[in-house]
Design a protein around this motif. Structure first.
Motif, short mmCIF file in Angstrom:
data_model
loop_
_atom_site.label_atom_id
_atom_site.label_comp_id
_atom_site.label_asym_id
_atom_site.label_seq_id
_atom_site.Cartn_x
_atom_site.Cartn_y
_atom_site.Cartn_z
N VAL A 68 2.58 -7.02 7.21
CA VAL A 68 3.05 -7.52 5.46
C VAL A 68 1.95 -7.68 4.66
O VAL A 68 1.51 -6.94 3.97
CB VAL A 68 3.79 -9.11 5.83
N THR A 101 -6.29 -0.28 5.59
CA THR A 101 -6.80 -1.41 4.83
C THR A 101 -8.06 -1.35 4.12
O THR A 101 -8.83 -1.59 2.76
CB THR A 101 -5.96 -2.79 5.55
N SER A 161 -0.89 -2.41 -1.43
CA SER A 161 -0.18 -1.93 -2.60
C SER A 161 -0.86 -2.35 -3.77
O SER A 161 -1.22 -1.08 -4.82
CB SER A 161 0.85 -2.30 -2.06
N VAL A 162 -1.52 -3.14 -4.00
CA VAL A 162 -2.34 -3.77 -4.77
C VAL A 162 -3.45 -2.68 -6.04
O VAL A 162 -3.56 -2.31 -6.03
CB VAL A 162 -2.74 -5.43 -4.73
N SER A 208 0.58 -5.05 2.14
CA SER A 208 0.77 -5.67 0.56
C SER A 208 -0.86 -5.61 -0.04
O SER A 208 -0.84 -5.16 -1.47
CB SER A 208 0.83 -7.75 0.68
#
Length: 338
Positions: free
Chosen positions: A190, A107, A197-198, A194
């Motif tokens: 999650v 991330t 993806s953004v 998420s």
């Protein structure tokens, strides 16, 4: 009756064989592969390490810590777990730490790509070795904290053959089981995916508007790492969600029993795929490095990681505005594509 027992036995043997093959493959590829990555980044880097390379180094360290335990897990699937409950808790804790460390690092890598592409000059204010070290330290601390619950509920249990196994947890209540499973699903899947993806949607939108486009090797490598992580961890989280649904539908015994059967058959293979993810990253780096020299060479790994590091010329500039004026269009585009 005998026919049903035979079918169950055959299914159990096939399941054990599949898990053993997956874990053996992960061990044979992952341990030397990740050690090679650590060695090259630590001793063979020609330039100062970029934030991305530092994150890749920590990802490899986390994977090695998990992979060296694989021979013990392979042995336990065949002969049971003879190493005691304390060691069972410790190794399971390390595996859960790896899960959180891996997804948090990936991330952060995605966020670093987003900032580097979208705000290439502003990002230089924080893209420094000291900042990266603080971020990595925070990642490891958070991973350790989120993995603590496994120490509370992990217990040895006997399989159908009466052999002790270190595979399941013993929760004090159904509420505790649901909370622990959902926390893991939300924190380790999650929320991170998420955010990724953004980040990648914004990166794609930014790159579409660029006049000069170059091959974005770093973005490609990180993107592949994200996809492989998703593919290896999604079955594990999906099977755990099945167990949660089974708990919540216990009033309907038929549905609950069916969901528990799905969980029992799926958790071993899904758990084995988790280990496979730890050996996948060196393979990704190898393919990316092969594109540099059209053949696999250990030196190509070093070249790949060197290409992920920013050129020293613009890093020595005193301020971003001066940099922005002195770069050619090709250099600016290269900076944005790093």
């Amino acid at each position: 009756m005998d026919l049903n027992v035979t079918e169950v036995d055959h299914s159990s043997v096939a399941q054990t064989a599949a898990v053993t093959v997956i874990l053996s493959l992960a061990s044979l590829l992952g341990i030397p592969g990740n050690i090679l990555v650590i060695w090259i980044i630590t001793f063979n880097m020609q330039k100062q390490k970029s934030p991305t390379v530092v994150l890749i180094l920590n990802l490899a360290i986390a994977d090695v810590l998990v992979l060296i335990s694989l021979p013990l897990w392979i042995y336990s699937f065949v002969h049971g777990w003879p190493f005691g409950q304390v060691f069972c808790k410790l190794l399971t804790f390390i595996i859960h730490c790896n899960m959180y460390v891996s997804v948090f690092l990936i991330t952060v890598m995605s966020a670093e790509r987003f900032v580097a592409v979208t705000y290439p000059f502003t990002s230089q204010r924080w893209r420094k070795v000291t900042v990266v070290r603080v971020v990595v330290l925070c990642v490891w601390i958070l991973a350790l904290l989120f993995a603590i619950p496994v120490l509370m509920y992990k217990e040895l249990d006997n399989d159908e053959n009466g052999q002790p196994q270190c595979m399941y947890g013993t929760f004090s209540s159904e509420t505790q089981e649901i909370l622990c499973t959902m926390m893991q699903f939300i924190v380790a899947f999650v929320i991170p995916f998420s955010m990724m993806s953004v980040f990648y949607m914004c990166i794609g939108k930014k790159l579409k508007g660029m006049v000069f486009k170059r091959h974005n090797r770093t973005g490609m490598v990180i993107g592949m790492v994200v996809v492989v992580f998703f593919m290896c961890w999604m079955p594990y989280h999906a099977v755990n969600l099945v167990s949660v649904i089974a708990l919540m539908t216990k009033t309907n015994k038929a549905i609950s029993d069916m969901l528990y059967d799905i969980y029992d058959y799926g958790i071993l293979v899904a758990g084995a795929l988790v280990f496979l993810n730890s050996c996948a990253n060196p393979v990704i780096y190898a393919f990316a490095a092969r594109n540099i020299r059209n053949s696999f060479q250990v030196s190509a790994f070093g070249k790949l990681f060197d290409q992920m590091t920013y050129a020293e010329s613009w890093k020595k500039s005193k301020d971003a505005s001066t940099e922005k004026k002195s770069f050619t269009l090709e250099e600016l585009n290269s900076l944005q594509n790093i």
